[in-house]
Scaffold this active site. Sequence first.
Site, PDB file in Angstrom:
ATOM      1  N   GLU A  36       0.641  -1.010   0.010  1.00 52.63           N
ATOM      2  CA  GLU A  36       0.064   0.021  -0.121  1.00 52.63           C
ATOM      3  C   GLU A  36       0.820   1.166   0.056  1.00 52.63           C
ATOM      4  O   GLU A  36       1.902   1.458   0.938  1.00 52.63           O
ATOM      5  CB  GLU A  36      -0.766   0.152   1.384  1.00 52.63           C
ATOM      6  CG  GLU A  36      -2.299   0.680   1.082  1.00 52.63           C
ATOM      7  CD  GLU A  36      -3.204  -0.421  -0.055  1.00 52.63           C
ATOM      8  OE1 GLU A  36      -3.026  -0.136  -1.225  1.00 52.63           O
ATOM      9  OE2 GLU A  36      -3.484  -1.427   0.485  1.00 52.63           O
ATOM     10  N   HIS A  37       0.293   2.302  -0.940  1.00 56.57           N
ATOM     11  CA  HIS A  37       1.351   3.587  -0.810  1.00 56.57           C
ATOM     12  C   HIS A  37       2.669   3.055  -1.749  1.00 56.57           C
ATOM     13  O   HIS A  37       3.702   3.974  -1.147  1.00 56.57           O
ATOM     14  CB  HIS A  37       1.110   4.236   0.350  1.00 56.57           C
ATOM     15  CG  HIS A  37      -0.014   4.925   0.450  1.00 56.57           C
ATOM     16  ND1 HIS A  37      -0.660   6.023  -0.216  1.00 56.57           N
ATOM     17  CD2 HIS A  37      -1.196   4.365   1.374  1.00 56.57           C
ATOM     18  CE1 HIS A  37      -1.866   6.410   0.173  1.00 56.57           C
ATOM     19  NE2 HIS A  37      -2.162   5.231   1.014  1.00 56.57           N
ATOM     20  N   SER A  70     -26.124   7.898 -15.109  1.00 53.54           N
ATOM     21  CA  SER A  70     -25.254   7.429 -13.984  1.00 53.54           C
ATOM     22  C   SER A  70     -26.546   6.656 -12.957  1.00 53.54           C
ATOM     23  O   SER A  70     -27.352   7.410 -12.427  1.00 53.54           O
ATOM     24  CB  SER A  70     -24.323   8.028 -13.005  1.00 53.54           C
ATOM     25  OG  SER A  70     -24.372   7.433 -11.711  1.00 53.54           O
ATOM     26  N   GLY A 120     -16.237   5.135  -3.181  1.00 51.88           N
ATOM     27  CA  GLY A 120     -15.608   5.875  -2.103  1.00 51.88           C
ATOM     28  C   GLY A 120     -15.120   4.927  -0.933  1.00 51.88           C
ATOM     29  O   GLY A 120     -14.868   5.406   0.110  1.00 51.88           O
ATOM     30  N   ALA A 121     -15.238   3.641  -1.205  1.00 47.10           N
ATOM     31  CA  ALA A 121     -14.804   2.685  -0.428  1.00 47.10           C
ATOM     32  C   ALA A 121     -13.442   2.197  -0.387  1.00 47.10           C
ATOM     33  O   ALA A 121     -12.999   1.139   0.418  1.00 47.10           O
ATOM     34  CB  ALA A 121     -16.078   1.438  -0.370  1.00 47.10           C
ATOM     35  N   GLY A 122     -12.625   2.734  -1.067  1.00 44.83           N
ATOM     36  CA  GLY A 122     -11.381   2.120  -1.402  1.00 44.83           C
ATOM     37  C   GLY A 122     -11.170   1.087  -2.007  1.00 44.83           C
ATOM     38  O   GLY A 122     -10.160   0.296  -1.757  1.00 44.83           O
ATOM     39  N   LEU A 123     -12.242   0.791  -2.743  1.00 45.57           N
ATOM     40  CA  LEU A 123     -12.323  -0.444  -3.518  1.00 45.57           C
ATOM     41  C   LEU A 123     -12.198  -0.209  -5.068  1.00 45.57           C
ATOM     42  O   LEU A 123     -12.409  -1.057  -6.005  1.00 45.57           O
ATOM     43  CB  LEU A 123     -13.629  -1.326  -3.364  1.00 45.57           C
ATOM     44  CG  LEU A 123     -13.581  -1.448  -1.786  1.00 45.57           C
ATOM     45  CD1 LEU A 123     -14.914  -2.156  -1.505  1.00 45.57           C
ATOM     46  CD2 LEU A 123     -12.653  -2.557  -1.283  1.00 45.57           C
ATOM     47  N   ASP A 170      -4.473   0.488  -9.686  1.00 47.60           N
ATOM     48  CA  ASP A 170      -5.980   0.455  -9.664  1.00 47.60           C
ATOM     49  C   ASP A 170      -6.302   0.124 -11.216  1.00 47.60           C
ATOM     50  O   ASP A 170      -7.047  -0.671 -11.529  1.00 47.60           O
ATOM     51  CB  ASP A 170      -6.898   1.324  -9.299  1.00 47.60           C
ATOM     52  CG  ASP A 170      -6.441   1.701  -7.638  1.00 47.60           C
ATOM     53  OD1 ASP A 170      -5.877   0.944  -7.259  1.00 47.60           O
ATOM     54  OD2 ASP A 170      -6.740   2.769  -7.243  1.00 47.60           O
TER      55      ASP A 170
HETATM   56  C1  GLA Z   1      -5.221   4.715  -4.412  1.00 48.59           C
HETATM   57  C2  GLA Z   1      -4.596   4.820  -5.226  1.00 48.59           C
HETATM   58  C3  GLA Z   1      -3.553   3.829  -5.777  1.00 48.59           C
HETATM   59  C4  GLA Z   1      -2.627   3.461  -4.598  1.00 48.59           C
HETATM   60  C5  GLA Z   1      -3.405   3.239  -3.304  1.00 48.59           C
HETATM   61  C6  GLA Z   1      -2.651   3.221  -2.257  1.00 48.59           C
HETATM   62  O1  GLA Z   1      -5.962   3.401  -4.190  1.00 48.59           O
HETATM   63  O2  GLA Z   1      -5.341   5.092  -6.480  1.00 48.59           O
HETATM   64  O3  GLA Z   1      -2.930   4.155  -6.946  1.00 48.59           O
HETATM   65  O4  GLA Z   1      -1.713   4.671  -4.484  1.00 48.59           O
HETATM   66  O5  GLA Z   1      -4.424   4.427  -3.136  1.00 48.59           O
HETATM   67  O6  GLA Z   1      -1.758   1.811  -2.091  1.00 48.59           O
END
Ligand code: GLA
Length: 376
Positions: A36-37, A70, A120-123, A170
Amino acid sequence: MSSVSKDSVLQQFRDTYGYQATGVWSAPGRINLIGEHTDYNSGLCLPVALEQRTLVAVAPRDDQAVRIHSRQSEATYVGAVGEIGADWAAYPTAVLWSLAREGMTVGGIDLVIDSSVPVGAGLSSSAALTCSVALAVNDLHGSMFTRDQLVQVCIRAENDGVGAPTGGMDQTIALFAKPSTALLLDCRDGSIDHIPFDLHDAGFELLVIDTRVKHSLADGQYGLRRAQCVDAAAILGIPSLREATAEQAESLSDPILRARARHVVTEINRTLLTAELLRTRRFDDIGSLLDSSHTSLRDNFEVSCDELDVAVTAARVAGAAGARMTGGGFGGSAIALIPAGKSADVTESVREAFAAQTWQPPHFFDVAPGGSASRL
Ligand code: GLA
């Protein structure tokens, strides 16, 4: 989650525009198992595509008008090729803009979007949207661009069109996923490796815990982390933190930059170890790496939040082998690796922990590793 199907999005297209769409394309959301990151630090990450997907029904027009409906927002955007819309409409219109910038003669288009990827759920709902639109328009233009090029088109659409400084993880998983695998992505050279991810055979489940705390990549904190990583690499005199050793990270005198670099260096190492454990089917040993990843994201990178921390702790207490936040952070979702049969205990434990804090109940679902963007 709404039920989303090819038929339902085709029906919505007919209801909205009064004629039949040319076709339907879709792209998946994702979780990131670990790494991550790291993507914008030329590092390694290990995402898995979800079965939850964004679908777009599309028909080209013979003028320059762009209409996008949408189903999530129950709204229709109307504009012209080259214009970038606001809010949700920024993403698909930025893709058209980005394709045109790469040399495609993009004409007008009618689009309907529907999705089972929580927003917006980080998915990675954004990449599911941009990649489904990009693939659809590219197919309608004789597949002018390769999937590698479409990854770049979508990154540019988000970075320069929408103003969300996302890395490339992503978009890459959305366009290159294979069912039942995790994707080891090396962001230094863009190379990918599909690693079998047969969770159920190995006696595990992977649970997504959507805290329902909305996160946004465009709100500044994500961009700030990116900038801090660039600063740390510049001070060390290296092109990116991918090249940093643990000793170099610890040598940074600024405590914030030191902590950020420590996260990136250790997280890349954890990702390599996790990939190796997956290859040798040692799922049991992955849990502790997920735990350390979360601790580092919380303490070194400071991108977690109370809801994610509580979800992760409650999951572990109830028997998860390991748990961590997934995605950009500041809200969104956690994942928990759970020995088969313990899933109900984990969901109960997390639900109770949230209720004790009087937070809204989280949403849960199991990961079933899905395939890449495609025409349906
Ligand atoms: C988001 C970004 C990705 C990545 C992650 C963290 O999902 O879109 O490119 O940086 O955060 O890992």
